[in-house]
Design an enzyme around this catalytic site. Structure first.
Site, PDB file in Angstrom:
ATOM      1  N   TYR A 125       2.191   0.429  -8.639  1.00 43.24           N
ATOM      2  CA  TYR A 125       1.078   0.380  -7.686  1.00 43.24           C
ATOM      3  C   TYR A 125      -0.243   0.397  -8.435  1.00 43.24           C
ATOM      4  O   TYR A 125      -0.588   1.381  -9.089  1.00 43.24           O
ATOM      5  CB  TYR A 125       1.192   1.582  -6.739  1.00 43.24           C
ATOM      6  CG  TYR A 125       0.156   1.666  -5.647  1.00 43.24           C
ATOM      7  CD1 TYR A 125      -0.663   0.592  -5.306  1.00 43.24           C
ATOM      8  CD2 TYR A 125      -0.004   2.852  -4.930  1.00 43.24           C
ATOM      9  CE1 TYR A 125      -1.604   0.689  -4.294  1.00 43.24           C
ATOM     10  CE2 TYR A 125      -0.942   2.956  -3.904  1.00 43.24           C
ATOM     11  CZ  TYR A 125      -1.747   1.875  -3.604  1.00 43.24           C
ATOM     12  OH  TYR A 125      -2.680   1.968  -2.607  1.00 43.24           O
ATOM     13  N   LYS A 144       2.705  -3.532  -6.290  1.00 43.03           N
ATOM     14  CA  LYS A 144       1.749  -3.511  -5.184  1.00 43.03           C
ATOM     15  C   LYS A 144       0.363  -3.639  -5.791  1.00 43.03           C
ATOM     16  O   LYS A 144      -0.047  -2.822  -6.627  1.00 43.03           O
ATOM     17  CB  LYS A 144       1.850  -2.224  -4.365  1.00 43.03           C
ATOM     18  CG  LYS A 144       0.822  -2.165  -3.231  1.00 43.03           C
ATOM     19  CD  LYS A 144       0.872  -0.835  -2.502  1.00 43.03           C
ATOM     20  CE  LYS A 144      -0.265  -0.723  -1.484  1.00 43.03           C
ATOM     21  NZ  LYS A 144      -0.334   0.618  -0.875  1.00 43.03           N
TER      22      LYS A 144
END
Length: 292
Positions: free
Chosen positions: A135, A164
């Site tokens: 992320y 992400k």
């Protein structure tokens, strides 16, 4: 694990005095997300105020979410800790309670080198068999990872399997797709970039928006995947001002105020965060009427 579609983010309800987590109301929020037909639920992200929870509260929310969802959709647990030891602690707990995967962010006080970040992810991976979503959220975590570096981790770290991207730069997504030949799944973490990201090949969209606007994000995702470009554009612009508003006014505060306006009050965000002011609430109420 193959993950795609809308990854819904629940906010974390607190008791009336703001001193404890209200798990019963958390179940209500999860129900709203399931009714919105999300493809997965990601607990303990920014919208879930994970940074404001004690360790015991964090574990309560993680365990309750997994048990309440009860296998209906995958459950992703967000882990963003300053120390590798605590990240491993939370990751092991996520595995013990039956989470589907973790979403791991490097969190920085001192500026971290790429070697330090790589070692952090590698140590967490070595501590669990769970898949890891890398992320990148520089605005919140203070660490900005390049597409090249994240793909290096996917290639070299056993459980790192997807990304992400929340930097707000659509070119990052194009690079991830191009450099990986479209083989590494990546997810959009910027609400206002949803249409561009999905058109750039994103496997899904991580968002708290379904807490307030139901399956509209899913409709947008499906329109893009089915090649219905005009329908997708119309759906996106219907949502655009709302998506921009909840980000700029603070996800936790905006979503909690929105739920209250819709008759699903779950309390305020945890201090020092503040609920929306009168003018912001009025603006949000006007935006929400467009989805009735």
């Amino acid at each position: 694990m193959k993950l795609s579609g809308i990854i819904g983010y629940p906010v974390t309800p607190f008791s009336h005095d703001n001193k404890s987590v209200d798990l019963g109301k958390l179940g209500q929020v999860i129900d709203i997300l399931l009714e919105a037909k999300v493809g997965a639920i990601a607990a303990l992200g920014s919208a879930g105020e994970a940074a404001y929870l004690s360790e015991s509260e964090w574990k309560q929310v993680a365990e309750y979410t997994v048990k309440y969802v009860n296998g209906k959709v995958p459950v992703v647990i967000g882990v963003a800790e300053l120390t590798t030891a605590q990240a491993i602690n939370y990751t092991r707990y996520a595995y013990e309670i039956g989470a589907s995967m973790i979403m791991l962010s490097p969190f920085s006080y001192y500026k971290l080198s790429e070697q330090e970040i790589y070692s952090h992810y590698e140590a967490v991976s070595n501590a669990t068999p769970l898949p890891i979503m890398i992320y990148n959220n520089p605005a919140t975590c203070g660490v900005d990872m390049s597409p090249e570096f994240m793909l290096k981790m996917v290639d070299g770290i056993q459980n790192a399997s997807m990304i992400k991207e929340s930097s707000g730069d659509i070119q990052r997504m194009h690079k991830i797709y191009k450099l990986s030949n479209g083989k590494v799944p990546f997810f959009n973490g910027c609400n206002h970039m949803a249409l561009e990201a999905l058109n750039a090949g994103a496997s899904g969209w991580c968002t708290a928006a379904p807490c307030l606007i139901g399956d509209r994000p899913k409709q947008l995702f499906e329109a893009v995947k089915e090649g219905k470009s005009e329908q997708a554009k119309a759906l996106f612009y219907q949502q655009y001002e709302f998506l921009e508003f909840i980000v700029t006014s603070g996800l936790a505060a905006a979503v909690k105020s929105g739920l209250e306006l819709q008759g699903n009050g779950i309390g305020d965000p945890r201090k020092p965060l503040q609920p929306l002011g009168r003018a912001e609430r009025k603006r949000l109420q006007g935006l929400l009427t467009e989805f009735v």
